[in-house]
Design a protein around this motif. Structure first.
Motif, PDB file in Angstrom:
ATOM      1  N   ALA A   1       0.819  -1.213   0.000  1.00 53.69           N
ATOM      2  CA  ALA A   1       0.000   0.000   0.000  1.00 53.69           C
ATOM      3  C   ALA A   1       0.852   1.262   0.000  1.00 53.69           C
ATOM      4  CB  ALA A   1      -0.915   0.002   1.224  1.00 53.69           C
ATOM      5  N   GLY A   2       2.143   1.112   0.322  1.00 54.07           N
ATOM      6  CA  GLY A   2       3.019   2.265   0.390  1.00 54.07           C
ATOM      7  C   GLY A   2       2.755   3.145   1.597  1.00 54.07           C
ATOM      8  N   LYS A   3       2.149   2.579   2.639  1.00 60.51           N
ATOM      9  CA  LYS A   3       1.825   3.352   3.833  1.00 60.51           C
ATOM     10  C   LYS A   3       1.510   2.402   4.986  1.00 60.51           C
ATOM     11  CE  LYS A   3      -3.102   3.605   2.606  1.00 60.51           C
ATOM     12  NZ  LYS A   3      -4.245   4.495   2.331  1.00 60.51           N
ATOM     13  N   VAL A   4       1.305   2.986   6.158  1.00 60.95           N
ATOM     14  CA  VAL A   4       0.831   2.211   7.308  1.00 60.95           C
ATOM     15  C   VAL A   4      -0.662   1.989   7.136  1.00 60.95           C
ATOM     16  CG1 VAL A   4       0.480   2.218   9.798  1.00 60.95           C
ATOM     17  CG2 VAL A   4       2.612   3.118   8.841  1.00 60.95           C
ATOM     18  N   THR A   5      -1.069   0.728   7.204  1.00 62.20           N
ATOM     19  CA  THR A   5      -2.480   0.405   7.014  1.00 62.20           C
ATOM     20  C   THR A   5      -2.810  -0.900   7.725  1.00 62.20           C
ATOM     21  OG1 THR A   5      -4.234   0.185   5.345  1.00 62.20           O
ATOM     22  CG2 THR A   5      -2.140  -0.903   4.874  1.00 62.20           C
ATOM     23  N   ASN A   6      -4.070  -1.256   7.772  1.00 62.02           N
ATOM     24  CA  ASN A   6      -4.508  -2.483   8.436  1.00 62.02           C
ATOM     25  C   ASN A   6      -4.198  -3.675   7.531  1.00 62.02           C
ATOM     26  OD1 ASN A   6      -5.978  -3.484  10.832  1.00 62.02           O
ATOM     27  ND2 ASN A   6      -7.417  -4.282   9.316  1.00 62.02           N
ATOM     28  N   CYS A   7      -3.321  -4.556   7.965  1.00 63.78           N
ATOM     29  CA  CYS A   7      -2.903  -5.644   7.076  1.00 63.78           C
ATOM     30  C   CYS A   7      -2.181  -6.741   7.848  1.00 63.78           C
ATOM     31  CB  CYS A   7      -1.981  -5.110   5.977  1.00 63.78           C
ATOM     32  SG  CYS A   7      -0.403  -4.463   6.595  1.00 63.78           S
ATOM     33  N   GLN A   8      -1.995  -7.859   7.163  1.00 64.75           N
ATOM     34  CA  GLN A   8      -1.034  -8.888   7.546  1.00 64.75           C
ATOM     35  C   GLN A   8       0.200  -8.697   6.677  1.00 64.75           C
ATOM     36  OE1 GLN A   8      -3.823 -11.984   6.381  1.00 64.75           O
ATOM     37  NE2 GLN A   8      -3.749 -12.869   8.442  1.00 64.75           N
ATOM     38  N   VAL A   9       1.331  -9.171   7.142  1.00 69.02           N
ATOM     39  CA  VAL A   9       2.562  -9.114   6.349  1.00 69.02           C
ATOM     40  C   VAL A   9       3.179 -10.501   6.311  1.00 69.02           C
ATOM     41  CG1 VAL A   9       4.906  -8.187   6.181  1.00 69.02           C
ATOM     42  CG2 VAL A   9       3.026  -6.677   6.821  1.00 69.02           C
ATOM     43  N   GLY A  10       3.449 -10.976   5.104  1.00 71.30           N
ATOM     44  CA  GLY A  10       4.094 -12.267   4.917  1.00 71.30           C
ATOM     45  C   GLY A  10       5.504 -12.097   4.391  1.00 71.30           C
ATOM     46  N   VAL A  11       6.452 -12.828   4.957  1.00 70.27           N
ATOM     47  CA  VAL A  11       7.843 -12.827   4.507  1.00 70.27           C
ATOM     48  C   VAL A  11       8.074 -14.101   3.700  1.00 70.27           C
ATOM     49  CG1 VAL A  11      10.260 -12.664   5.224  1.00 70.27           C
ATOM     50  CG2 VAL A  11       8.470 -11.574   6.600  1.00 70.27           C
ATOM     51  N   SER A  12       8.759 -13.977   2.566  1.00 72.17           N
ATOM     52  CA  SER A  12       8.926 -15.155   1.705  1.00 72.17           C
ATOM     53  C   SER A  12      10.355 -15.292   1.206  1.00 72.17           C
ATOM     54  CB  SER A  12       7.968 -15.085   0.503  1.00 72.17           C
ATOM     55  OG  SER A  12       8.214 -13.935  -0.274  1.00 72.17           O
ATOM     56  N   LEU A  13      10.701 -16.517   0.866  1.00 76.80           N
ATOM     57  CA  LEU A  13      11.992 -16.853   0.262  1.00 76.80           C
ATOM     58  C   LEU A  13      11.717 -17.431  -1.116  1.00 76.80           C
ATOM     59  CD1 LEU A  13      14.916 -18.869   1.891  1.00 76.80           C
ATOM     60  CD2 LEU A  13      14.135 -19.366  -0.417  1.00 76.80           C
ATOM     61  N   HIS A  14      12.390 -16.886  -2.130  1.00 76.93           N
ATOM     62  CA  HIS A  14      12.215 -17.330  -3.505  1.00 76.93           C
ATOM     63  C   HIS A  14      13.540 -17.834  -4.055  1.00 76.93           C
ATOM     64  CE1 HIS A  14       8.319 -14.905  -4.182  1.00 76.93           C
ATOM     65  NE2 HIS A  14       8.650 -14.792  -2.908  1.00 76.93           N
ATOM     66  N   LEU A  15      13.511 -18.980  -4.698  1.00 80.14           N
ATOM     67  CA  LEU A  15      14.666 -19.453  -5.465  1.00 80.14           C
ATOM     68  C   LEU A  15      14.611 -18.783  -6.824  1.00 80.14           C
ATOM     69  CD1 LEU A  15      14.573 -23.275  -4.642  1.00 80.14           C
ATOM     70  CD2 LEU A  15      15.852 -21.466  -3.466  1.00 80.14           C
ATOM     71  N   ALA A  16      15.746 -18.254  -7.283  1.00 82.10           N
ATOM     72  CA  ALA A  16      15.711 -17.463  -8.516  1.00 82.10           C
ATOM     73  C   ALA A  16      16.957 -17.662  -9.358  1.00 82.10           C
ATOM     74  CB  ALA A  16      15.560 -15.981  -8.191  1.00 82.10           C
ATOM     75  N   SER A  17      16.737 -17.617 -10.658  1.00 88.00           N
ATOM     76  CA  SER A  17      17.809 -17.519 -11.643  1.00 88.00           C
ATOM     77  C   SER A  17      17.393 -16.421 -12.610  1.00 88.00           C
ATOM     78  CB  SER A  17      18.005 -18.853 -12.374  1.00 88.00           C
ATOM     79  OG  SER A  17      16.837 -19.190 -13.106  1.00 88.00           O
ATOM     80  N   ASP A  18      18.174 -16.196 -13.650  1.00 89.83           N
ATOM     81  CA  ASP A  18      17.829 -15.139 -14.603  1.00 89.83           C
ATOM     82  C   ASP A  18      16.514 -15.415 -15.320  1.00 89.83           C
ATOM     83  OD1 ASP A  18      20.076 -13.590 -14.131  1.00 89.83           O
ATOM     84  OD2 ASP A  18      21.298 -14.669 -15.586  1.00 89.83           O
ATOM     85  N   HIS A  19      16.161 -16.681 -15.490  1.00 91.00           N
ATOM     86  CA  HIS A  19      15.023 -17.003 -16.350  1.00 91.00           C
ATOM     87  C   HIS A  19      13.764 -17.419 -15.596  1.00 91.00           C
ATOM     88  CE1 HIS A  19      16.975 -20.876 -15.597  1.00 91.00           C
ATOM     89  NE2 HIS A  19      15.811 -21.438 -15.815  1.00 91.00           N
ATOM     90  N   ALA A  20      13.841 -17.653 -14.291  1.00 92.42           N
ATOM     91  CA  ALA A  20      12.650 -18.103 -13.562  1.00 92.42           C
ATOM     92  C   ALA A  20      12.873 -17.961 -12.062  1.00 92.42           C
ATOM     93  CB  ALA A  20      12.321 -19.553 -13.906  1.00 92.42           C
ATOM     94  N   SER A  21      11.768 -18.024 -11.311  1.00 90.22           N
ATOM     95  CA  SER A  21      11.840 -17.961  -9.852  1.00 90.22           C
ATOM     96  C   SER A  21      10.595 -18.598  -9.264  1.00 90.22           C
ATOM     97  CB  SER A  21      11.984 -16.511  -9.369  1.00 90.22           C
ATOM     98  OG  SER A  21      11.003 -15.681  -9.951  1.00 90.22           O
ATOM     99  N   ALA A  22      10.683 -18.967  -7.987  1.00 91.92           N
ATOM    100  CA  ALA A  22       9.552 -19.618  -7.319  1.00 91.92           C
ATOM    101  C   ALA A  22       9.628 -19.371  -5.825  1.00 91.92           C
ATOM    102  CB  ALA A  22       9.558 -21.118  -7.603  1.00 91.92           C
ATOM    103  N   ALA A  23       8.488 -19.037  -5.215  1.00 93.68           N
ATOM    104  CA  ALA A  23       8.399 -18.901  -3.760  1.00 93.68           C
ATOM    105  C   ALA A  23       8.330 -20.293  -3.150  1.00 93.68           C
ATOM    106  CB  ALA A  23       7.159 -18.096  -3.383  1.00 93.68           C
ATOM    107  N   VAL A  24       9.266 -20.601  -2.244  1.00 92.05           N
ATOM    108  CA  VAL A  24       9.305 -21.950  -1.669  1.00 92.05           C
ATOM    109  C   VAL A  24       9.170 -21.955  -0.153  1.00 92.05           C
ATOM    110  CG1 VAL A  24      10.656 -22.876  -3.588  1.00 92.05           C
ATOM    111  CG2 VAL A  24      11.846 -21.980  -1.560  1.00 92.05           C
ATOM    112  N   ASP A  25       9.141 -20.791   0.487  1.00 93.59           N
ATOM    113  CA  ASP A  25       8.961 -20.779   1.935  1.00 93.59           C
ATOM    114  C   ASP A  25       8.322 -19.454   2.356  1.00 93.59           C
ATOM    115  OD1 ASP A  25       8.972 -21.977   4.380  1.00 93.59           O
ATOM    116  OD2 ASP A  25      11.151 -21.933   4.673  1.00 93.59           O
ATOM    117  N   TRP A  26       7.558 -19.509   3.458  1.00 97.47           N
ATOM    118  CA  TRP A  26       6.802 -18.358   3.934  1.00 97.47           C
ATOM    119  C   TRP A  26       6.809 -18.297   5.449  1.00 97.47           C
ATOM    120  CZ3 TRP A  26       4.300 -14.638   1.020  1.00 97.47           C
ATOM    121  CH2 TRP A  26       4.128 -14.903  -0.347  1.00 97.47           C
ATOM    122  N   ARG A  27       6.677 -17.074   5.978  1.00 92.58           N
ATOM    123  CA  ARG A  27       6.419 -16.841   7.389  1.00 92.58           C
ATOM    124  C   ARG A  27       5.394 -15.713   7.498  1.00 92.58           C
ATOM    125  NH1 ARG A  27       9.097 -20.745   7.429  1.00 92.58           N
ATOM    126  NH2 ARG A  27      10.800 -21.367   8.827  1.00 92.58           N
TER     127      ARG A  27
END
Length: 421
Positions: free
Chosen positions: A121-147
């Motif tokens: 949202a670019g501001k303080v607002t009512n929300c949840q926040v998820g942190v993620s880890l993505h495996l990435a190369s130049d041609h593709a990427s994928a989210a494989v873990d979350w908190r």
């Protein structure tokens, strides 16, 4: 995907689901996992349980889908491990990218929802926040873990605990041992978890929300990972050729220790001091506009200043043996149209590392933004309407699986010699 497109890949989807959902204890969980995947992949404005069930026809049992995603006792980490193994083979990742994204909420009943800042949202607002880890190369990427980030107001042990929020922990199913943990530490925890699955990458990438934190960078060092991380303009450092000096001993008290004679300066000041003429042109990949690149697209281009510096600060000093601070790369983007640098990165890659490769790695973070956009706009990442801790983690895991399936479909139909650079 349209129903016809889903039908055309139904066999591949079922094979994919069978592999990724193999850890499920019961056949019913594997079945509803595959149905939920189809619901996420099928075109539709909302990807919450009720509208997905309506689109799934005979397989659209709303109650069964809701039970599967919200209360069924399956461990999402087992599915994520399977997903990570599969995507590591397909992507051949060169980096792990860390970031967080917001899940905007109207109410206050969902697990960990709070008034907090999110870049979504670019501001303080009512929300949840998820942190993620993505495996990435130049041609593709994928989210494989979350908190799911738990704010201090949800932590009974925090002095900032909110009694209304902590009272909702039980109804939201938040485990008793889950407390407030900073996002950078959640990122390191995910790195440790993916490593426990046998996933190894040589490099970590993150934005300034993580890169400004010395503890995060030191945590990556402790784990043997190089990094290219965004930093804010105010991070302080000495130039790389700065040398600690030991003042002459006057014979009274403790002998003086070596220290840098000049105060550290902000990275912005260091770059401006060397001037615009130090910037070199670099092209790092093809974008989306028509052009003369290898794929018929315009190559992305800018000018960059690269300096060797020694980041300062108490945490760095305390973690360093001897008076000399570790040397790093400072990379700054300084377009010809701008009066001063617009973006900064810090990296501990070797001193002889090529500038063009350093820029390409710094800019690789676009992949996580691309993943978030696809998962939110097409796959319903932020559409989960349940309120539980497990439900949130189940949903984001299934969305990651749906995104991975789409990525595998693209890779299968993209000739290797025309894969995006």
């Amino acid at each position: 995907m349209t129903p016809d497109e889903i039908a055309a890949v139904r066999g591949e989807l079922e094979e994919f689901a069978a592999e990724v959902f193999e850890p499920f204890a019961r056949d019913g969980q594997r079945w509803w996992g595959q149905v939920y995947l189809r619901g996420l992949l099928t075109d539709g404005k909302r990807k919450s349980v009720e509208p997905m069930a309506a689109r799934l026809g005979a397989d659209g049992n709303r109650q069964a889908l809701a039970h599967f995603i919200t209360t069924s006792p399956w461990d999402p980490s087992h599915v994520r491990a399977k997903l990570a193994w599969k995507m590591e083979t397909a992507i051949r990742p060169t980096a792990a990218i860390f970031d967080d994204t917001g899940f905007l909420k109207d109410g206050t009943a969902s697990a960990c929802v709070s008034s907090q800042y999110t870049g979504t949202a670019g501001k303080v607002t009512n929300c949840q926040v998820g942190v993620s880890l993505h495996l990435a190369s130049d041609h593709a990427s994928a989210a494989v873990d979350w908190r799911l980030f738990l704010p201090e107001t949800w932590d009974p042990a925090s002095p900032k605990a909110d009694s209304d929020k902590t009272a909702r922990r039980s109804a939201c199913g938040i485990p008793a041992d889950v407390g407030h943990v900073e996002k950078w530490q959640l990122a390191l925890d995910m790195l440790d978890e993916t490593r426990s699955w046998g996933i190894e990458v040589p490099l970590a990438i993150a934005d300034a929300g993580y890169g400004d934190c010395a503890a995060f960078r030191l945590g990556l060092n402790d784990r043997g990972l190089n990094y290219v991380v965004g930093i804010s303009t105010t991070l302080s450092a000495h130039l790389g050729d700065a040398v600690p000096v030991t003042p002459a001993y006057q014979g009274n008290g403790r002998p003086p220790v070596a220290k840098y004679p000049d105060k550290p300066r902000s990275v912005k000041e260091l770059v401006i001091a060397v001037g615009r003429k130090a910037a070199r042109p670099v092209s790092w990949r093809e974008g989306s506009r028509p052009g003369r690149g290898r794929l018929g697209l315009k190559r992305m281009y800018s000018r960059f200043v690269a300096l060797r510096i020694r980041p300062a600060g108490r945490e760095i000093r305390q973690a360093t043996e001897g008076p000399e601070l570790p040397e790093c790369w400072l990379l700054a983007e300084w377009p010809t149209t701008e009066p001063e640098p617009v973006q900064f990165w810090l990296s501990d890659l070797p001193a002889d590392f090529p500038l063009t490769t350093l820029v390409r790695l710094a800019k690789l973070r676009w992949r996580i933004e691309h993943d978030y956009r696809e998962m939110k706009q097409a796959l319903g990442l932020a559409h989960f309407e349940g309120r539980t801790w497990n439900g949130w983690h189940h949903h984001v895991t299934l969305v990651s699986a749906a995104h991975a399936f789409c990525t595998l479909q693209r890779l299968a139909t993209t000739p290797k010699d025309t894969a995006p650079a």
